[in-house]
Motif scaffolding. Structure first.
Motif, short mmCIF file in Angstrom:
data_model
loop_
_atom_site.label_atom_id
_atom_site.label_comp_id
_atom_site.label_asym_id
_atom_site.label_seq_id
_atom_site.Cartn_x
_atom_site.Cartn_y
_atom_site.Cartn_z
N UNK A 340 3.46 -50.55 8.59
CA UNK A 340 2.52 -50.68 7.35
C UNK A 340 3.30 -51.48 6.39
N UNK A 341 4.53 -51.74 6.54
CA UNK A 341 5.32 -52.67 5.39
C UNK A 341 4.63 -54.07 5.82
N UNK A 342 4.48 -54.51 6.97
CA UNK A 342 3.89 -55.80 7.46
C UNK A 342 2.53 -55.90 7.20
N UNK A 343 1.73 -54.72 7.04
CA UNK A 343 0.39 -54.79 6.79
C UNK A 343 0.04 -54.98 5.33
N UNK A 344 1.03 -54.52 4.54
CA UNK A 344 0.76 -54.76 3.07
C UNK A 344 0.68 -56.15 2.55
N UNK A 345 1.16 -56.71 3.37
CA UNK A 345 1.74 -58.36 2.71
C UNK A 345 0.21 -59.06 3.04
N UNK A 346 -0.41 -58.73 4.04
CA UNK A 346 -1.70 -59.58 4.20
C UNK A 346 -2.55 -59.60 3.07
N UNK A 347 -2.86 -58.58 2.38
CA UNK A 347 -3.92 -58.93 1.24
C UNK A 347 -3.44 -59.83 0.07
N UNK A 348 -1.89 -60.00 0.12
CA UNK A 348 -1.33 -61.03 -0.75
C UNK A 348 -1.50 -62.18 -0.36
N UNK A 349 -1.67 -62.45 0.93
CA UNK A 349 -1.84 -63.84 1.64
C UNK A 349 -3.12 -64.48 0.83
N UNK A 350 -4.06 -63.43 0.62
CA UNK A 350 -5.32 -63.88 -0.04
C UNK A 350 -4.90 -64.69 -1.33
N UNK A 351 -3.92 -63.80 -2.23
CA UNK A 351 -3.72 -64.15 -3.43
C UNK A 351 -3.11 -65.50 -3.53
N UNK A 352 -1.99 -65.66 -2.52
CA UNK A 352 -1.11 -66.86 -2.44
C UNK A 352 -2.26 -68.03 -2.07
N UNK A 353 -2.99 -67.74 -1.14
CA UNK A 353 -3.94 -69.05 -0.75
C UNK A 353 -4.97 -69.35 -2.00
N UNK A 354 -5.43 -68.34 -2.99
CA UNK A 354 -6.33 -68.73 -4.17
C UNK A 354 -5.37 -69.53 -4.89
N UNK A 355 -4.12 -69.16 -5.32
CA UNK A 355 -3.04 -69.73 -6.20
C UNK A 355 -2.95 -70.97 -5.46
N UNK A 356 -2.66 -71.26 -4.26
CA UNK A 356 -2.50 -72.75 -3.69
C UNK A 356 -3.56 -73.60 -3.85
N UNK A 357 -4.80 -73.12 -3.74
CA UNK A 357 -6.18 -73.86 -3.75
C UNK A 357 -6.34 -74.33 -5.19
N UNK A 358 -5.81 -73.30 -6.09
CA UNK A 358 -5.94 -73.85 -7.51
C UNK A 358 -5.01 -74.99 -7.87
N UNK A 359 -3.75 -74.88 -7.43
CA UNK A 359 -2.91 -75.78 -7.72
C UNK A 359 -3.17 -77.20 -7.24
#
Length: 1010
Positions: A340-359
């Motif tokens: 479960x600790x690993x799975x909760x990281x996956x949604x935040x990958x979307x956030x990191x991807x969006x941030x990286x796309x914007x930058x």
């Protein structure tokens, strides 16, 4: 205005147009001269085709042979990928799509021993322990802990009754389906050896109930650690924790109870006032029950895990009571929480991807506006630069799973790392493409193709991208061989992902750039045709058009953005270089650097080493609370060691049994031991069993000394009856027998057994002290090698880190440094650059460990792995700065430190800042995750990026300037003095340099000013 006047002005405009598209007035002061230096020809990051041309001149045979080979390969690859762009894109998308599907259908599997170092003794001990209890597979072992919600005692009547109901429900109502019988069996129905493990709780509760009812308690003694009820002794240590004993200061409590009686409060009785008559226990903070059973043949580990998770699900999601809080615990539950600790990281990958796309979109378009090449194709390239690392990670992880490697939760960190690091190579390609495109606009080549442009791009930035890939690869390779299995998975996953990312950049991303390049070339051709038609319509003199076409076929006026930003950036760079070149400033920075090293090394000396299970779970996991309770209540009162005796031998031999008894007494004589009361040794109960059949039976309850089996009375034939006797049936799970034939008799004799010993002490709540105690236990069994005994402790896998962590860390750092130095030397062939880069990486590693220590972060495998991964990309900027500063000497030995630093920073500053900004913003998405491995990885990455830029843009320039000035200050007498150069002479010199390095003499254009 006449046509001749118009033509004259156009001619003047063309002749004074710089390669950046801006007019260059004659320099009037040193600031303008510095600006001109910023606009001069610059080598690429590290070394490429243009850098070889600058350093080694026209001779193509000069320079590192390997670098020339790489450049030639890249040139050929540029033409090849341009021809097969769509095929490369289709293949990559197809393969990565299969990888994504495979990842979604691959279950996560975690190993709680995965962080134990390779070769650690705890690995062997855990395997021996598991083999002893796993006759047909993983046994059922579920603990149920209960604490009072008001933080009071659990031995109050109503709390004890409620906890007994919990035990009864878990043992009777939660079932496991048995395929052999076709029935759903409860714990009471399938347990065998450990059915009575919770009997001490019932006996204690029953004895207290008898006492409170005023019945006779002559044969009841409920003391801790050993109690006796109706002649049967039992230990409370495995079940009662957080014990508070009656003492001299409890007089007031008795007075309070007496006052309640006198005031007519019937809630307290004489039994309550006189409770100390039968027990020395005033209060118990936590009670633990155990559901333990061996797996039956045909069940499989899956059924065992299902039963354990049923218990967890009921008490975590469906049980609610006003009196007590229940915490279930099992190995399966631990593994599920890690997943479960690993799975909760996956949604935040979307956030990191969006941030990286914007930058990425912002920085790429910012550069495009500066280069006057803005179009929507640049946004496509910027977003695809972020997609490429994700596709590469999916492919790499899928390959790992196909080859049988498990999907560990720690691998969920890999996409963040690859995304934040891998996108930098795409930035280099985009920027180099823009420069090549601008050069094609201003210096047209007949028959220009997208293949030629891609060939020039790859021949220039390809070596730098390859160096970054190799440094990351070797750093991860070293990390995968110097730590634990989980870290090997992390480093291996990151290494394979970076390799696949490099392949995808050379295929998928290069193919996309070729397709986009074709669109840009078509649009430019349309613009040229429209310009020619428009010029003919307006009847502009054909001589002007021919002259413009001969010099700049698509001459463009500088954009307003460039006109406004270029002076600002150039002025800032001039002021910064002048500031850093000041002797006082540079020496002050060196002093600050020495202070930085002092503080960080001091921090390293005080760093703590441990890895608790809390670091593997999410912050909201109930197991975190249970771990706190274990450290606070369990370990200081009863820390148990399990000793597995693999070859006890024949105890009918007196010396053999005496030796075993001495080993048991050695355990009981260690500091903090509970003595015989805390030891479970089957031979003592076997002595009681044998004595009970003799006429001279002794009342063992009155003996103060522990019963020791008399070697001369040991009887092998009665052992099987002892193990089946109802009072001692629990020994059947701790004593293994084997069938042999001796003297024509079939005997069931001792094969192996388990003994346990208990210890107490407040210091056992600390990891270091538990590590010392573990070494004491191992020393005891090492003194008796004939028994081949192993010591098992539940924290042993983590305690071994204390001894191995320091060695693993420095070995990993040294190995990574050697690999970094080798890669830099192969590509740069310059010992000065290799030395500066290697020392900078070592300094950054010291900074990471020291700063993390001051922040209170422990040294553990997760910290070490994140630091090793950081080494891979921390070498880039220091190598860039030192190499460019060194190559600046090619302009003449009399070049000043200001000129060298100007040339150096003009090539490195913008890429360094851009990469740092994008990496930090992307990795910051991990800060939103309440998970230790995510937080630590993010912190180390941010610290590494900041230190990398501080070293490259502040520390290294200051050190190099001081070295330069010291070299001149202590030069040999009579050597050539550095000539004093006036601003006008320096300006003329810069023009001369630009003349020798004109764009017409190179296939690749100048890098625009920052």
């Amino acid at each position: 205005m006449t046509a001749s006047t118009e033509g004259k002005r156009a001619s003047i405009f063309v002749s004074r147009t710089s390669i950046d598209g801006g007019a260059r007035p004659e320099p009037r002061d040193r600031s303008e001269s510095m600006t001109r230096a910023l606009q001069s020809k610059r080598p690429s990051l590290l070394i490429g085709a243009k850098t070889l041309h600058e350093v080694y001149g026209e001779d193509e045979d000069e320079g590192p042979r390997f670098v020339r080979f790489v450049i030639n390969v890249y040139r050929k690859w540029g033409y090849m990928i341009a021809k097969h762009a769509w095929l490369a894109i289709f293949i990559v998308i197809f393969i990565s799509s299969l990888g994504i599907v495979n990842i979604f259908f691959t279950p996560q599997q975690n190993d709680i021993t995965g962080y134990t170092p390779y070769g650690a003794r705890a690995n062997r001990e855990f395997q021996v322990y598991s083999d002893f209890f796993a006759s047909h597979g993983q046994p059922i072992a579920t603990y149920i802990f209960g604490i009072a919600k008001d933080n009071g005692s659990m031995i109050r009547t109503e709390h004890m009754e409620e906890f007994l109901k919990v035990i009864s429900y878990a043992s009777s109502n939660i079932t496991l389906h048995d395929d052999a019988s076709g029935k759903d069996l409860s714990f009471y129905e399938f347990c065998h050896s450990f059915c009575l493990a919770n009997e001490p709780i019932r006996q204690f509760a029953g004895g207290m109930k008898v006492f409170e009812q005023g019945l006779s308690t002559a044969r009841i003694k409920l003391n801790y650690p050993t109690s006796t009820v109706l002649g049967t002794s039992f230990s409370l240590q495995p079940n009662f924790f957080g014990i508070e004993f009656y003492g001299e200061n409890d007089k007031e409590d008795g007075e309070d109870d007496t006052q309640k009686l006198l005031s007519g409060d019937n809630s307290s009785t004489n039994a309550t006032v006189n409770r100390r008559a039968i027990t020395n226990v005033k209060g118990v903070k936590m009670i633990a029950a155990l559901l333990r059973a061996e797996q039956r043949e045909g069940w499989g580990d899956k059924k065992v895990k299902e039963f354990e998770m049923k218990v967890v699900d009921h008490f975590m999601n469906h049980y609610d009571n006003d009196l007590i809080t229940v915490y279930p615990f099992s190995q399966t539950y631990v593994e599920e929480e890690m997943v479960r600790g690993g799975k909760i990281m996956l949604p935040f990958l979307v956030i990191g991807f969006i941030i990286m796309c914007c930058v990425s979109s912002f920085t790429v378009m910012l550069r495009a506006f500066y280069m006057h090449q803005e179009n929507y194709f640049k946004i496509v390239l910027a977003i695809t630069a972020c997609i490429t690392p994700i596709l590469a990670t999916a492919t790499a992880l899928s390959l790992m799973f196909l080859f049988g490697l498990r999907f560990s939760s720690i691998l969920c960190v890999v996409p963040f790392l690859v995304l934040s690091i891998g996108v930098d190579s795409s930035y280099l390609m985009i920027h180099e493409w823009q420069r090549v495109t601008k050069h094609a606009h201003e210096n047209p080549i007949k028959g220009d193709t997208v293949g030629r442009r891609m060939s020039e791009v790859l021949s220039e930035v390809g070596p730098a991208i390859l160096i970054s890939c190799l440094t990351n690869l070797f750093a991860d390779l070293v990390g995968s061989f110097t730590s634990s299995p989980e870290i090997t998975l992390l480093c291996g996953g990151n290494m394979l992902s970076m390799c696949v990312a490099f392949i995808y950049q050379m295929t998928f991303y290069c193919g996309l750039m070729c397709i986009v390049g074709e669109k840009e070339i078509e649009r430019d051709d349309v613009a040229v045709s429209a310009s020619v038609v428009d010029n003919k319509t307006k009847n502009i003199h054909v001589q002007i058009h021919q002259k413009v076409a001969r010099n700049h076929s698509l001459a463009r006026t500088p954009s307003k953005f460039q006109m406004h930003t270029q002076p600002i950036v150039s002025s800032f760079m001039h002021k910064y270089v002048k500031f850093m070149a000041n002797t006082i400033v540079s020496m002050t920075v060196v002093g600050i650097y020495i202070l930085y090293l002092t503080i960080t090394i001091w921090g390293i000396t005080r760093i703590n080493i441990n890895l608790s299970t809390k670091k593997l779970f999410a912050g909201d996991s109930p197991l975190n609370n249970l771990e706190d309770l274990r450290v606070k209540l369990v370990l200081p009162h009863f820390s148990m060691v399990t000793v597995i005796v693999n070859e006890p031998g024949n105890f009918t031999h007196p010396e053999r049994l005496k030796s075993m008894n001495r080993m048991v007494r050695d355990f009981e004589s260690l500091n903090g031991s509970w003595g015989a009361d805390g030891t479970k040794y089957f031979a003592r109960d076997y002595q009681t069993f044998l004595s009970s059949w003799e006429d001279d039976y002794i009342n063992l309850e009155d003996e103060e000394d522990p019963v020791v089996l008399d070697p001369f009375r040991y009887n092998e034939e009665d052992l099987k009856y002892f193990l089946r006797w109802s009072e001692y049936v629990f020994w059947g799970g701790l004593v293994k027998t084997k069938n042999i034939t001796r003297d024509k008799k079939d005997l069931e004799v001792l094969d192996k057994f388990v003994l346990t010993a208990g210890y107490h002490g407040k210091e056992l709540g600390e990891w270091v002290q538990r590590g010392h105690k573990l070494r004491e236990w191992r020393n005891v069994v090492d003194q008796y090698p004939e028994f081949k005994a192993e010591v098992y402790h539940e924290d042993g896998q983590y305690l071994d880190l204390i001894d191995n962590m320091v060695t693993d860390t420095w070995q990993a750092i040294v190995g990574a440094l050697m690999c970094m130095g080798l890669v830099c030397f192969i590509f740069l062939n310059n010992w000065f650059t290799v030395g500066i880069a290697s020392l900078s990486v070592l300094s950054i590693c010291c900074g990471i460990l020291g700063i993390m220590s001051w922040f209170g972060v422990d040294l553990d495998p997760i910290t070490m792995a994140a630091m090793i991964i950081s080494i891979g990309f921390s070498v880039d900027i220091p190598a860039h700065v030192s190499y460019h500063y060194y190559t600046a000497c090619s302009h003449g030995s009399s070049s000043s430190p200001e000129d060298r630093l100007t040339q150096c920073l003009s090539s490195v500053a913008f890429p360094a800042v851009q990469a740092a900004t994008s990496t930090i913003l992307c990795i910051c998405s991990l800060l939103f995750i309440d998970l230790y491995m995510a937080t630590v990885s993010c912190q180390i990455m941010i610290i590494c990026v900041l230190l990398c830029n501080v070293h490259g843009l502040i520390f290294i320039p200051a050190i190099l300037i001081c070295m330069d000035k010291l070299r001149w200050a202590f030069r040999p007498r009579g050597s050539q003095k550095r000539p004093r150069i006036s601003p006008r002479q320096r300006s003329n010199g810069n023009r001369a340099v630009r003349g020798t390095l004109a764009p017409e003499n190179s296939d690749v254009p100048d890098r625009p000013a920052v």
